[in-house]
Motif scaffolding. Structure first.
Motif, PDB file in Angstrom:
ATOM      1  N   LEU A  89     -10.834  12.843 -74.711  1.00 35.07           N
ATOM      2  CA  LEU A  89      -9.703  12.053 -74.236  1.00 35.07           C
ATOM      3  C   LEU A  89      -8.461  12.941 -74.182  1.00 35.07           C
ATOM      4  O   LEU A  89      -8.008  13.464 -75.198  1.00 35.07           O
ATOM      5  CB  LEU A  89      -9.467  10.882 -75.184  1.00 35.07           C
ATOM      6  N   PHE A  90      -7.914  13.113 -72.979  1.00 33.13           N
ATOM      7  CA  PHE A  90      -6.666  13.846 -72.792  1.00 33.13           C
ATOM      8  C   PHE A  90      -5.541  12.829 -72.677  1.00 33.13           C
ATOM      9  O   PHE A  90      -5.554  11.982 -71.781  1.00 33.13           O
ATOM     10  CB  PHE A  90      -6.726  14.718 -71.538  1.00 33.13           C
ATOM     11  N   VAL A  91      -4.578  12.914 -73.576  1.00 29.93           N
ATOM     12  CA  VAL A  91      -3.483  11.940 -73.597  1.00 29.93           C
ATOM     13  C   VAL A  91      -2.251  12.600 -72.994  1.00 29.93           C
ATOM     14  O   VAL A  91      -1.597  13.433 -73.629  1.00 29.93           O
ATOM     15  CB  VAL A  91      -3.201  11.445 -75.025  1.00 29.93           C
ATOM     16  N   CYS A  92      -1.961  12.238 -71.747  1.00 32.63           N
ATOM     17  CA  CYS A  92      -0.915  12.909 -70.970  1.00 32.63           C
ATOM     18  C   CYS A  92       0.278  11.981 -70.777  1.00 32.63           C
ATOM     19  O   CYS A  92       0.592  11.576 -69.642  1.00 32.63           O
ATOM     20  CB  CYS A  92      -1.472  13.371 -69.635  1.00 32.63           C
ATOM     21  N   VAL A  93       0.921  11.641 -71.863  1.00 38.47           N
ATOM     22  CA  VAL A  93       2.109  10.791 -71.823  1.00 38.47           C
ATOM     23  C   VAL A  93       3.233  11.493 -72.574  1.00 38.47           C
ATOM     24  O   VAL A  93       2.999  12.473 -73.278  1.00 38.47           O
ATOM     25  CB  VAL A  93       1.840   9.404 -72.437  1.00 38.47           C
ATOM     26  N   LYS A  94       4.438  10.972 -72.431  1.00 36.55           N
ATOM     27  CA  LYS A  94       5.559  11.515 -73.183  1.00 36.55           C
ATOM     28  C   LYS A  94       5.341  11.274 -74.676  1.00 36.55           C
ATOM     29  O   LYS A  94       4.711  10.292 -75.069  1.00 36.55           O
ATOM     30  CB  LYS A  94       6.870  10.875 -72.731  1.00 36.55           C
TER      31      LYS A  94
END
Length: 339
Positions: free
Chosen positions: A73-78
């Motif tokens: 899981l790649f979490v690409c949020v601020k």
């Protein structure tokens, strides 16, 4: 029937869009989360990444949130949205899932040890991340990739995506990490696994700490900060403050000469914080600026230049500032710091 390797990408902004497009070039089953109009757009048209003039068009599976387990899981949020994003997609996370937070700034896992995350000021205040994730399943990440996205949701990058991954504590499964890296390699993401992930995080943060708040206030591009004498002096003062704190943490970071070369070579590229300021979005001040500032203060180390910038960013104002205010701010930052 072989079960597909499932990779989730949370967040369809600049980095999430780029990662989903790249990962879709592998044999993995890629899921991308988005909401509202962006979800409708991706569901209908897929994602597009212009990588150095070569167009990648991909059609990942889409959903507002993930409801089935992922292998990675790649979490690409601020950074300020990380805990909420993890909680919303907790159905995707099993004890076997590798979780890769792709965030700017100081990460919440920086002081993780064995099976304990350890609190970091401002980064996981409610302990939500610590409660949902085991240190052994979290991979620290440093992505070197410049990405911008236009109004049509098309992402553009001008450099080869380079990703450093590293275990944040002992107990990680090397075989699982190796398998994930094989999919990244097949995607065209140049990947290395390093035991020095914290040092790499701080090297990248050195550049972000010295340029992001300054660019949000002034509207300056990276090369302008590296070439304009007044802006460069402010950036180097910030770098000295950050480097002193990092040395106390046991990390010796690159010199100011390295930083100036980096900024000048970057060209007329807006920092992520300037992009957010121009879009009217919240700034990542906690992870990039306030957390290092707080950690330094806890050790009685002053960061007066950063304190001045944070003070300038407190007021409710449109960013970047108008030119007369920028000139006044630069003049004030060059005045001696009161004793």
């Amino acid at each position: 029937m072989t079960t597909p390797y499932k990779i989730g990408v949370i967040g369809a902004g600049n980095i999430g869009t780029a990662m989903a497009a790249l990962l879709s070039q592998s044999s993995a089953e890629v899921w991308l989360t988005a909401r509202g109009a962006r979800l409708s757009q991706i569901s209908a048209q897929g994602v597009v990444l212009d990588e150095r003039g070569s167009e990648i068009h991909a059609t990942p599976k889409t959903a507002p949130q993930l409801r089935e387990p992922m292998d990675a899981l790649f979490v690409c949020v601020k950074s300020q949205s990380l805990a909420q994003a993890i909680a919303l997609n907790k159905a995707a996370i099993t004890p076997e899932t590798l979780v890769v937070p792709m965030v700017n700034g100081l990460p919440f896992w920086f002081h993780a040890q064995a099976d304990q995350m350890n609190a970091m000021p401002l980064l996981d205040p409610d302990g939500a991340l610590s409660g949902l994730l085991r240190p052994a399943q979290v991979l620290g990440a440093v992505l070197l990739m410049t990405v911008q996205m236009d109004a049509q949701g098309r992402a553009t990058s001008s450099n080869t995506p380079t990703l450093s991954l590293g275990c944040v504590s002992s107990g990680a499964d090397d075989a699982k990490i190796e398998k994930l890296v094989s999919y990244l390699d097949a995607s065209g993401v140049r990947t290395d696994v390093t035991p020095a992930i914290r040092e790499k995080v701080l090297v990248k943060l050195l550049a972000n700490f010295t340029t992001n708040p300054l660019s949000a206030l002034t509207g300056a591009m990276l090369d302008e900060i590296g070439t304009d004498p007044a802006l460069r002096d402010i950036a180097l003062a910030l770098a000295d403050e950050f480097r002193t704190w990092a040395l106390g943490e046991g990390f010796e970071l690159p010199t100011n000469a390295w930083l100036v070369d980096l900024l000048q070579d970057a060209g007329a590229f807006p920092t992520s914080m300037l992009q957010d300021a121009l879009a009217g979005k919240p700034l990542e001040l906690d992870a990039i600026c306030r957390a290092p500032h707080a950690l330094a203060a806890a050790k009685s180390q002053a960061m007066p230049m950063m304190a001045r910038l944070l003070e300038a960013l407190k007021t409710d104002q449109t960013l970047p500032l108008p030119k007369p205010q920028v000139e006044a701010l630069i003049q004030s930052l060059h005045r001696p710091i009161p004793a």
